[in-house]
Design a protein around this motif. Structure first.
Motif, short mmCIF file in Angstrom:
data_model
loop_
_atom_site.label_atom_id
_atom_site.label_comp_id
_atom_site.label_asym_id
_atom_site.label_seq_id
_atom_site.Cartn_x
_atom_site.Cartn_y
_atom_site.Cartn_z
N PRO A 89 0.84 -1.20 0.00
CA PRO A 89 0.00 0.00 0.00
C PRO A 89 0.87 1.25 0.00
O PRO A 89 2.03 1.22 0.43
CB PRO A 89 -0.80 -0.11 1.30
N VAL A 90 0.33 2.33 -0.48
CA VAL A 90 1.07 3.59 -0.52
C VAL A 90 0.25 4.67 0.16
O VAL A 90 -0.98 4.69 0.05
CB VAL A 90 1.43 3.99 -1.98
N GLY A 91 0.93 5.54 0.88
CA GLY A 91 0.27 6.66 1.53
C GLY A 91 0.68 7.96 0.86
O GLY A 91 1.47 7.96 -0.09
N PRO A 92 0.17 9.06 1.34
CA PRO A 92 0.50 10.36 0.75
C PRO A 92 2.01 10.62 0.80
O PRO A 92 2.67 10.26 1.77
CB PRO A 92 -0.24 11.37 1.64
N PRO A 93 2.54 11.23 -0.24
CA PRO A 93 3.98 11.49 -0.30
C PRO A 93 4.37 12.75 0.47
O PRO A 93 3.54 13.61 0.74
CB PRO A 93 4.22 11.69 -1.80
N ALA A 94 5.66 12.85 0.76
CA ALA A 94 6.21 14.08 1.32
C ALA A 94 6.45 15.08 0.20
O ALA A 94 6.31 16.29 0.37
CB ALA A 94 7.51 13.79 2.06
N GLU A 95 6.80 14.55 -0.98
CA GLU A 95 7.13 15.41 -2.12
C GLU A 95 6.85 14.66 -3.42
O GLU A 95 7.06 13.46 -3.51
CB GLU A 95 8.61 15.76 -2.05
N VAL A 96 6.39 15.40 -4.40
CA VAL A 96 6.13 14.85 -5.73
C VAL A 96 6.65 15.83 -6.77
O VAL A 96 6.49 17.04 -6.62
CB VAL A 96 4.61 14.62 -5.97
N GLU A 97 7.29 15.31 -7.80
CA GLU A 97 7.72 16.13 -8.92
C GLU A 97 6.95 15.67 -10.15
O GLU A 97 6.89 14.47 -10.42
CB GLU A 97 9.22 15.97 -9.17
N LEU A 98 6.36 16.61 -10.84
CA LEU A 98 5.58 16.30 -12.04
C LEU A 98 6.37 16.68 -13.28
O LEU A 98 7.11 17.67 -13.28
CB LEU A 98 4.25 17.06 -12.02
N ARG A 99 6.21 15.89 -14.33
CA ARG A 99 6.85 16.17 -15.61
C ARG A 99 5.91 15.67 -16.70
O ARG A 99 5.45 14.54 -16.65
CB ARG A 99 8.18 15.46 -15.69
N ASP A 100 5.64 16.52 -17.66
CA ASP A 100 4.77 16.15 -18.79
C ASP A 100 3.41 15.65 -18.32
O ASP A 100 2.84 14.74 -18.91
CB ASP A 100 5.45 15.09 -19.67
N GLY A 101 2.88 16.22 -17.24
CA GLY A 101 1.56 15.84 -16.75
C GLY A 101 1.51 14.50 -16.06
O GLY A 101 0.43 13.93 -15.88
N GLN A 102 2.66 13.97 -15.67
CA GLN A 102 2.74 12.68 -14.98
C GLN A 102 3.64 12.82 -13.75
O GLN A 102 4.46 13.73 -13.67
CB GLN A 102 3.35 11.61 -15.89
N VAL A 103 3.49 11.90 -12.81
CA VAL A 103 4.37 11.87 -11.65
C VAL A 103 5.73 11.35 -12.11
O VAL A 103 5.82 10.25 -12.65
CB VAL A 103 3.81 10.98 -10.52
N TYR A 104 6.76 12.17 -11.91
CA TYR A 104 8.12 11.80 -12.32
C TYR A 104 8.96 11.36 -11.11
O TYR A 104 9.80 10.49 -11.23
CB TYR A 104 8.80 12.99 -13.01
N ARG A 105 8.71 11.99 -9.96
CA ARG A 105 9.46 11.63 -8.76
C ARG A 105 8.49 11.60 -7.58
O ARG A 105 7.70 12.52 -7.40
CB ARG A 105 10.56 12.65 -8.49
N TRP A 106 8.55 10.53 -6.80
CA TRP A 106 7.69 10.35 -5.63
C TRP A 106 8.58 10.07 -4.44
O TRP A 106 9.36 9.12 -4.45
CB TRP A 106 6.76 9.16 -5.87
N ILE A 107 8.49 10.91 -3.43
CA ILE A 107 9.26 10.72 -2.21
C ILE A 107 8.26 10.54 -1.07
O ILE A 107 7.51 11.47 -0.74
CB ILE A 107 10.20 11.90 -1.94
#
Length: 74
Positions: A51-69
């Motif tokens: 399972p995954v919970g809310p991230p501390a940080e997200v980077e978006l690129r081209d309208g998609q999630v590129y980095r999930w911390i």
């Protein structure tokens, strides 16, 4: 939390991999707890078992999630 991140969490929670795949960048960088993964295919396989919970940080690129911390364990 931005709308795209909320969509990712909702799709992962209901196990809707077809809806989740286009939300994630093909070269996704994923860090959540001890899991440190690169690539959408590896992340989708990981999410199917964890399972995954809310991230501390997200980077978006081209309208998609590129980095999930993920948030650190409390």
């Amino acid at each position: 939390m931005d709308e795209l991140t909320a969509e990712v969490l909702a799709a992962a929670a209901r196990g809707d991999w077809d809806a989740l795949k286009p939300l994630l960048h093909p070269y996704l960088h994923w860090s959540d707890g001890e899991a440190k993964l690169r690539g959408r295919t590896k992340v989708l396989a990981h999410l199917a078992a964890h399972p995954v919970g809310p991230p501390a940080e997200v980077e978006l690129r081209d309208g998609q999630v590129y980095r999930w911390i993920g948030r650190p364990a409390e």
